[in-house]
Design a protein around this motif. Structure first.
Motif, mmCIF file in Angstrom:
data_model
loop_
_atom_site.group_PDB
_atom_site.id
_atom_site.type_symbol
_atom_site.label_atom_id
_atom_site.label_comp_id
_atom_site.label_asym_id
_atom_site.label_seq_id
_atom_site.Cartn_x
_atom_site.Cartn_y
_atom_site.Cartn_z
ATOM 1 N N PRO A 27 -20.345 4.230 33.212
ATOM 2 C CA PRO A 27 -20.691 5.635 33.422
ATOM 3 C C PRO A 27 -19.635 6.324 34.268
ATOM 4 O O PRO A 27 -19.004 5.714 35.120
ATOM 5 N N GLU A 28 -19.455 7.595 33.983
ATOM 6 C CA GLU A 28 -18.490 8.364 34.770
ATOM 7 C C GLU A 28 -19.042 8.544 36.171
ATOM 8 O O GLU A 28 -20.248 8.712 36.358
ATOM 9 N N PRO A 29 -18.174 8.479 37.163
ATOM 10 C CA PRO A 29 -18.659 8.649 38.535
ATOM 11 C C PRO A 29 -19.261 10.039 38.716
ATOM 12 O O PRO A 29 -18.775 11.019 38.164
ATOM 13 N N THR A 30 -20.314 10.087 39.482
ATOM 14 C CA THR A 30 -20.968 11.362 39.763
ATOM 15 C C THR A 30 -20.149 12.110 40.800
ATOM 16 O O THR A 30 -19.820 11.575 41.851
ATOM 17 N N VAL A 31 -19.810 13.308 40.465
ATOM 18 C CA VAL A 31 -19.030 14.139 41.375
ATOM 19 C C VAL A 31 -20.003 15.039 42.123
ATOM 20 O O VAL A 31 -20.721 15.828 41.524
ATOM 21 N N THR A 32 -20.036 14.876 43.424
ATOM 22 C CA THR A 32 -20.878 15.720 44.254
ATOM 23 C C THR A 32 -20.071 16.947 44.648
ATOM 24 O O THR A 32 -19.007 16.818 45.245
ATOM 25 N N PRO A 33 -20.570 18.111 44.272
ATOM 26 C CA PRO A 33 -19.804 19.310 44.628
ATOM 27 C C PRO A 33 -19.754 19.495 46.140
ATOM 28 O O PRO A 33 -20.686 19.144 46.859
ATOM 29 N N ALA A 34 -18.647 20.012 46.593
ATOM 30 C CA ALA A 34 -18.501 20.271 48.023
ATOM 31 C C ALA A 34 -19.502 21.345 48.427
ATOM 32 O O ALA A 34 -19.735 22.295 47.687
ATOM 33 N N PRO A 35 -20.093 21.150 49.566
ATOM 34 C CA PRO A 35 -21.047 22.166 49.987
ATOM 35 C C PRO A 35 -20.352 23.513 50.181
ATOM 36 O O PRO A 35 -19.249 23.583 50.687
#
Length: 100
Positions: A27-35
């Motif tokens: 699975p592609e790594p989950t990218v957490t958007p910058a706050p």
């Protein structure tokens, strides 16, 4: 009979090879958007720092009511904030610099 066994063995080997080659893609790594920065922060940096050092803001601690009074006093002294910006500044300050 011997031909059937050979056929089954060859078929099993073929299936095992295909299964080994068709590994699932990781699975592609989950990218957490910058706050996103609170909109009040930019307003404090642009409107409050124009008249005094930011440490004057960051060293003061108060509850929401105290921040409302302070911001309203600054507006009376010339800080240019519309009603929406006023609320954003108060929300930011009350959240970041609460009464201790």
């Amino acid at each position: 009979m011997k031909g059937e066994i050979v056929f089954i063995l060859v078929l099993l080997i073929f299936i095992m090879i295909i299964m080994g080659c068709s590994q699932a893609t990781p699975p592609e790594p989950t990218v957490t958007p910058a706050p996103t920065a609170h909109p009040g922060k930019a307003l404090v940096n642009s409107r409050c720092v124009g008249c005094h050092d930011i440490s004057r803001v960051t060293n003061y601690r108060s509850d929401r009511e105290g921040w409302e009074l302070t911001v309203d006093r600054m507006i009376l002294l010339g800080a240019e904030l519309n009603d929406e910006q006023r609320e954003q500044v108060i929300d930011y300050l009350a959240g970041m610099y609460p009464e201790e």
